[in-house]
Write an enzyme that holds these catalytic residues in place. Structure first.
Site, PDB file in Angstrom:
ATOM      1  N   HIS A  92     -19.162  34.574-124.234  1.00  0.00           N
ATOM      2  CA  HIS A  92     -17.700  35.163-124.384  1.00  0.00           C
ATOM      3  C   HIS A  92     -16.584  33.738-124.464  1.00  0.00           C
ATOM      4  O   HIS A  92     -15.388  34.153-124.495  1.00  0.00           O
ATOM      5  CB  HIS A  92     -17.209  36.134-123.335  1.00  0.00           C
ATOM      6  CG  HIS A  92     -17.887  37.625-123.516  1.00  0.00           C
ATOM      7  ND1 HIS A  92     -17.537  38.493-124.403  1.00  0.00           N
ATOM      8  CD2 HIS A  92     -18.987  38.063-122.751  1.00  0.00           C
ATOM      9  CE1 HIS A  92     -18.424  39.457-124.262  1.00  0.00           C
ATOM     10  NE2 HIS A  92     -19.292  39.033-123.353  1.00  0.00           N
ATOM     11  N   GLN A  93     -17.038  33.038-124.943  1.00  0.00           N
ATOM     12  CA  GLN A  93     -15.890  31.857-124.939  1.00  0.00           C
ATOM     13  C   GLN A  93     -15.482  32.065-126.372  1.00  0.00           C
ATOM     14  O   GLN A  93     -16.241  31.811-127.384  1.00  0.00           O
ATOM     15  CB  GLN A  93     -16.704  30.400-124.742  1.00  0.00           C
ATOM     16  CG  GLN A  93     -15.483  29.311-125.006  1.00  0.00           C
ATOM     17  CD  GLN A  93     -16.198  27.885-124.418  1.00  0.00           C
ATOM     18  OE1 GLN A  93     -17.305  27.553-124.495  1.00  0.00           O
ATOM     19  NE2 GLN A  93     -15.152  26.907-124.251  1.00  0.00           N
ATOM     20  N   HIS A  99     -11.428  26.250-120.093  1.00  0.00           N
ATOM     21  CA  HIS A  99     -10.241  26.894-119.524  1.00  0.00           C
ATOM     22  C   HIS A  99     -10.848  27.985-118.351  1.00  0.00           C
ATOM     23  O   HIS A  99     -12.012  28.426-118.627  1.00  0.00           O
ATOM     24  CB  HIS A  99      -9.509  27.488-120.530  1.00  0.00           C
ATOM     25  CG  HIS A  99     -10.294  28.596-121.345  1.00  0.00           C
ATOM     26  ND1 HIS A  99     -11.057  28.064-122.712  1.00  0.00           N
ATOM     27  CD2 HIS A  99     -10.664  30.283-121.360  1.00  0.00           C
ATOM     28  CE1 HIS A  99     -11.871  28.987-123.083  1.00  0.00           C
ATOM     29  NE2 HIS A  99     -11.392  30.342-122.427  1.00  0.00           N
ATOM     30  N   PHE A 100     -10.048  27.986-117.549  1.00  0.00           N
ATOM     31  CA  PHE A 100     -10.460  28.813-116.575  1.00  0.00           C
ATOM     32  C   PHE A 100      -9.219  29.844-116.409  1.00  0.00           C
ATOM     33  O   PHE A 100      -7.941  29.494-116.335  1.00  0.00           O
ATOM     34  CB  PHE A 100     -10.244  28.209-114.794  1.00  0.00           C
ATOM     35  CG  PHE A 100     -11.254  27.254-114.521  1.00  0.00           C
ATOM     36  CD1 PHE A 100     -11.386  25.880-115.333  1.00  0.00           C
ATOM     37  CD2 PHE A 100     -12.237  27.528-113.662  1.00  0.00           C
ATOM     38  CE1 PHE A 100     -12.443  24.933-115.149  1.00  0.00           C
ATOM     39  CE2 PHE A 100     -13.328  26.542-113.592  1.00  0.00           C
ATOM     40  CZ  PHE A 100     -13.215  25.157-114.283  1.00  0.00           C
TER      41      PHE A 100
HETATM   42  P1  AMP Z   1     -12.298  32.743-123.922  1.00  0.00           P
HETATM   43  O1  AMP Z   1     -12.828  33.980-124.360  1.00  0.00           O
HETATM   44  O2  AMP Z   1     -12.716  32.655-122.451  1.00  0.00           O
HETATM   45  O3  AMP Z   1     -12.416  31.602-124.765  1.00  0.00           O
HETATM   46  O4  AMP Z   1     -10.928  33.135-123.742  1.00  0.00           O
HETATM   47  C1  AMP Z   1      -9.738  32.611-124.627  1.00  0.00           C
HETATM   48  C2  AMP Z   1      -8.387  32.988-124.138  1.00  0.00           C
HETATM   49  O5  AMP Z   1      -7.339  32.367-124.805  1.00  0.00           O
HETATM   50  C3  AMP Z   1      -8.304  34.545-124.450  1.00  0.00           C
HETATM   51  O6  AMP Z   1      -7.942  35.133-123.224  1.00  0.00           O
HETATM   52  C4  AMP Z   1      -6.972  34.411-125.406  1.00  0.00           C
HETATM   53  O7  AMP Z   1      -5.921  35.567-125.275  1.00  0.00           O
HETATM   54  C5  AMP Z   1      -6.230  33.065-125.031  1.00  0.00           C
HETATM   55  N1  AMP Z   1      -5.451  32.752-125.929  1.00  0.00           N
HETATM   56  C6  AMP Z   1      -5.914  32.303-127.397  1.00  0.00           C
HETATM   57  N2  AMP Z   1      -4.686  31.665-127.915  1.00  0.00           N
HETATM   58  C7  AMP Z   1      -3.671  31.630-126.999  1.00  0.00           C
HETATM   59  C8  AMP Z   1      -2.512  31.214-127.104  1.00  0.00           C
HETATM   60  N3  AMP Z   1      -1.819  30.659-128.125  1.00  0.00           N
HETATM   61  N4  AMP Z   1      -1.748  30.959-125.931  1.00  0.00           N
HETATM   62  C9  AMP Z   1      -2.256  31.712-124.873  1.00  0.00           C
HETATM   63  N5  AMP Z   1      -3.472  32.235-124.658  1.00  0.00           N
HETATM   64  C10 AMP Z   1      -4.370  32.138-125.760  1.00  0.00           C
END
Ligand code: AMP
Length: 141
Positions: A92-93, A99-100
């Protein structure tokens, strides 16, 4: 490493709702929050997954995570939260910069839903062998 959206946030090319920044760590609100206060904590170092992160960046994140979690609790009033950290697309990345997630869990159920299905009970011999392999890999790292 390709320029990710978080790299652009770090460099200031894309705005964010910043809540914390130091030389090694940035924290900001998630743009699609699972619940109010959903916050992302990222290293300045452009590592894709935790296993690629330097000890220094890992320590820097570890040092501020509890403080940021306390601040999210104080600002939102949430009493409970999950810290989620995804590595790899099948896990799910979506953004390939470590990032945490700090995700408040509210009484109404808003927050992270966790599907937790054990593959069974750990076999004693298999567990001992696997633990020894992991311990050996740590010792050799
Ligand atoms: P993951 O699935 O762990 O890679 O989570 C990526 C996260 O990044 C998701 O919860 C998105 O909503 C968030 N995200 C993507 N683009 C942005 C952005 N420009 N600002 C803040 N959060 C973001």
């Amino acid at each position: 490493m390709a320029d990710t959206i978080f790299q652009k946030i770090l460099s200031g090319d894309i705005p964010c709702h910043q809540v914390y920044r130091d030389d090694q760590v940035l924290a900001f609100l998630d743009i699609s929050p699972l619940s109010e206060g959903h916050t992302l904590v990222i290293p300045v170092e452009p590592a894709e997954t935790v296993d690629q992160l330097s000890d220094e960046s890992a320590a820097a994140i570890g040092r501020v995570l509890p403080r940021i979690a306390r601040a999210v609790m104080e600002a939102t009033g949430c009493k409970h939260y999950n810290i989620l950290q995804n590595n790899g697309a099948p896990a799910h990345q979506a953004v390939f910069h470590v990032h945490f997630h700090i995700i408040p869990k509210y009484d109404d159920g808003r927050g992270l839903g966790v599907g937790w299905e054990p593959i069974g009970t750990l076999d004693r011999d298999a567990g001992a062998a696997l633990a020894a392999r992991i311990a050996g890999a740590i010792a050799n790292d």
